[in-house]
Design an enzyme around this catalytic site. Structure first.
Site, PDB file in Angstrom:
ATOM      1  N   HIS A 130       0.850  -1.197   0.000  1.00 55.92           N
ATOM      2  CA  HIS A 130       0.000   0.000   0.000  1.00 55.92           C
ATOM      3  C   HIS A 130       0.886   1.247   0.000  1.00 55.92           C
ATOM      4  O   HIS A 130       2.074   1.167   0.300  1.00 55.92           O
ATOM      5  CB  HIS A 130      -0.882   0.020   1.255  1.00 55.92           C
TER       6      HIS A 130
ATOM      7  N   HIS B 287       5.766   6.055  -1.288  1.00 55.63           N
ATOM      8  CA  HIS B 287       6.538   4.825  -1.381  1.00 55.63           C
ATOM      9  C   HIS B 287       5.696   3.639  -0.916  1.00 55.63           C
ATOM     10  O   HIS B 287       4.799   3.784  -0.105  1.00 55.63           O
ATOM     11  CB  HIS B 287       7.824   4.920  -0.546  1.00 55.63           C
TER      12      HIS B 287
END
Length: 190
Positions: free
Chosen positions: A42, A127
């Protein structure tokens, strides 16, 4: 409960990245890394940590408003980087990063307004963590391999509140389990 706000990539995007990560896991030294599970991949927008159960309804209401005020936007997984001299290896993002950052800022502000202690504000860096290491190391080979990776572009259409269930078995390498406890459509997603 231990929670965070996130963008959850669709299954086919996870599969694409998974193919690239499978190749990384064959590189020398990969067995010294702790690779994260695909089910947990995620883009964290705001990490809230342990949140009192009594604050979750207010946090959820504020996140729903954040989602309504933020239009859907294009995003793709692209390239990669590292934090902590190789202690964390991640896949990056491309697309409408300005809206992604705005969504992250709004998710953090929502928590502050709901009474969730947030600590110091840090500039958002998109990220998706794919591996961790207890020690610093040279991850150039991984970064070089990730440099050419670009997944398909998708439209981010929702904001998720995700609960992190930390491992309790004591088994080395056990991964946290993540479950979405709230999902809200972004303003331009319907």
């Amino acid at each position: 409960m231990r929670v965070f706000a996130a963008v959850l990539p669709p299954d086919d995007v996870i599969r694409e990245l998974g193919t690239a990560v499978d190749a990384l896991r064959k590189l020398p030294g990969a067995d010294g890394m702790r690779w994260t599970g695909r089910a947990g991949w995620h883009f964290t927008l705001a990490f809230y940590g342990e949140v009192d159960d009594g604050l979750v309804p207010e946090l959820s209401a504020r996140l729903e408003r954040v989602a309504r005020r933020t239009d859907a936007f294009p995003l793709a997984v692209r390239g990669g980087g590292q934090f902590g001299h190789g202690r964390a290896l991640w896949a990056g993002a491309e697309g409408d990063l300005a809206t992604l950052r705005l969504l992250a800022d709004r998710a953090e502000a929502a928590a502050r307004k709901a009474g969730v202690p947030m600590g110091e504000h840090r500039r958002y860096k998109a990220h998706l963590t794919i591996a961790r290491s207890r020690e610093a190391g040279d991850v150039r080979a991984y970064l070089d391999a990730l440099a050419g990776f670009t997944g398909r572009t998708w439209t981010v259409g929702e904001l998720a509140l995700v609960r992190s269930n930390l491992p309790t078995s004591g088994v080395p390498g056990e991964q946290p389990r993540y479950e979405a406890v709230g999902r809200w459509a972004l303003g331009g997603a319907g």
